[in-house]
Design a protein around this motif. Structure first.
Motif, PDB file in Angstrom:
ATOM      1  N   GLY A 194       0.810  -1.213   0.000  1.00  0.00           N
ATOM      2  CA  GLY A 194       0.000   0.000   0.000  1.00  0.00           C
ATOM      3  C   GLY A 194       0.841   1.261   0.000  1.00  0.00           C
ATOM      4  N   SER A 197       1.936   3.358  -3.331  1.00  0.00           N
ATOM      5  CA  SER A 197       1.079   4.279  -4.078  1.00  0.00           C
ATOM      6  C   SER A 197       1.700   5.672  -4.090  1.00  0.00           C
ATOM      7  N   GLY A 198       1.908   6.204  -5.273  1.00  0.00           N
ATOM      8  CA  GLY A 198       2.514   7.524  -5.395  1.00  0.00           C
ATOM      9  C   GLY A 198       4.032   7.514  -5.370  1.00  0.00           C
ATOM     10  N   SER A 199       4.636   6.340  -5.208  1.00  0.00           N
ATOM     11  CA  SER A 199       6.097   6.253  -5.207  1.00  0.00           C
ATOM     12  C   SER A 199       6.610   6.169  -6.637  1.00  0.00           C
ATOM     13  N   TYR A 215       3.726  -7.637  -8.108  1.00  0.00           N
ATOM     14  CA  TYR A 215       2.848  -6.489  -7.864  1.00  0.00           C
ATOM     15  C   TYR A 215       3.231  -5.395  -8.846  1.00  0.00           C
ATOM     16  N   GLY A 216       2.248  -4.780  -9.482  1.00  0.00           N
ATOM     17  CA  GLY A 216       2.512  -3.687 -10.397  1.00  0.00           C
ATOM     18  C   GLY A 216       3.038  -4.172 -11.734  1.00  0.00           C
TER      19      GLY A 216
END
Length: 235
Positions: A194, A197-199, A215-216
């Protein structure tokens, strides 16, 4: 393609390039970055020992990258040192006109590639999942993958992952997040991601024994027999 080992103090690298001139450029880039880190530690020893984000107030680009990555991932700035130094070496190659260059700084890898690049991930005795490779596609910009492990190598980790690999065009962030996530993960748990997010992170691959989780956005993962003699080690 040629492969060269380059070691300076604790910076232990493998450099891949198309010619010897690019190897020398990479070495100079690595040394400049390493010496910037040494200089800031001499001026402010806390920079080298903090496990928390810390800004010594330097305007050196190498130090600024480490500081920014530390605050993003919630770790000490030295958690980003290997990836940042590798990044500086490949940047020097690109600035000199190279279209291909790879620097593996102890498992933290920066690369620029005009061809498909196969990067193996070694996760010790983690079954078949510990023997895989990432197929990185050609691109004109520098990118990177940084890996941390709770079971392979001397690093102290609070997690239990056999390997956590983080992908980003910001190699400092990839290195810092690899450390942070490896400390957090004791099982495959989506909630641990979580904070991404935004990294600047594109994606993550985590290995626990025979389980592998992504992930991603990550490169294609293929089975590979990793040649352990190619793992970067000190001599």
């Amino acid at each position: 393609m040629i492969r060269r080992h380059f070691q300076y103090k604790q910076t232990i690298t493998t450099i891949l390039a198309d010619c010897e001139a690019d190897i020398e450029v990479a070495k100079n880039g690595l040394l400049d970055a390493r010496q910037a880190v040494e200089a800031i530690i001499r001026a402010d020893p806390y920079f080298g020992s903090s496990f928390d984000p810390y800004d010594p107030g330097s305007d050196n680009p190498v130090i600024c990258r480490m500081v920014d990555a530390a605050y993003e991932a919630g770790v000490g700035p030295m958690a980003a040192v290997a990836g940042t130094i590798a990044w500086a070496g490949v940047e020097a190659m690109q600035e000199a006109g190279a279209v291909f260059g790879v620097i593996d700084n102890g498992g933290d890898i920066a690369y620029l590639t005009d061809r498909i690049l196969r990067i193996g991930m070694y996760a010790g005795s983690a079954g078949e999942s510990g023997q895989c490779a990432f197929l990185c596609q050609p691109q004109k910009e520098i990118s990177g993958v940084c890996t941390s492990s709770a079971t392979v190598g001397p690093s102290i980790s609070l997690g239990t992952a056999d390997a956590v690999s983080v992908f980003s065009d910001n190699i400092s962030s990839a290195d810092a997040w690899a450390t942070a996530l490896c400390n957090q993960l004791s099982a495959i748990d989506r909630s641990a991601f979580g904070g991404l997010s935004g990294s600047k992170v594109h994606g993550v691959v985590a290995v626990f024994g025979d389980e592998i989780f992504s992930y991603g956005n990550v490169p294609e993962i293929v089975h590979a027999r990793v040649d352990t003699t190619l793992i970067t080690r000190g001599i």
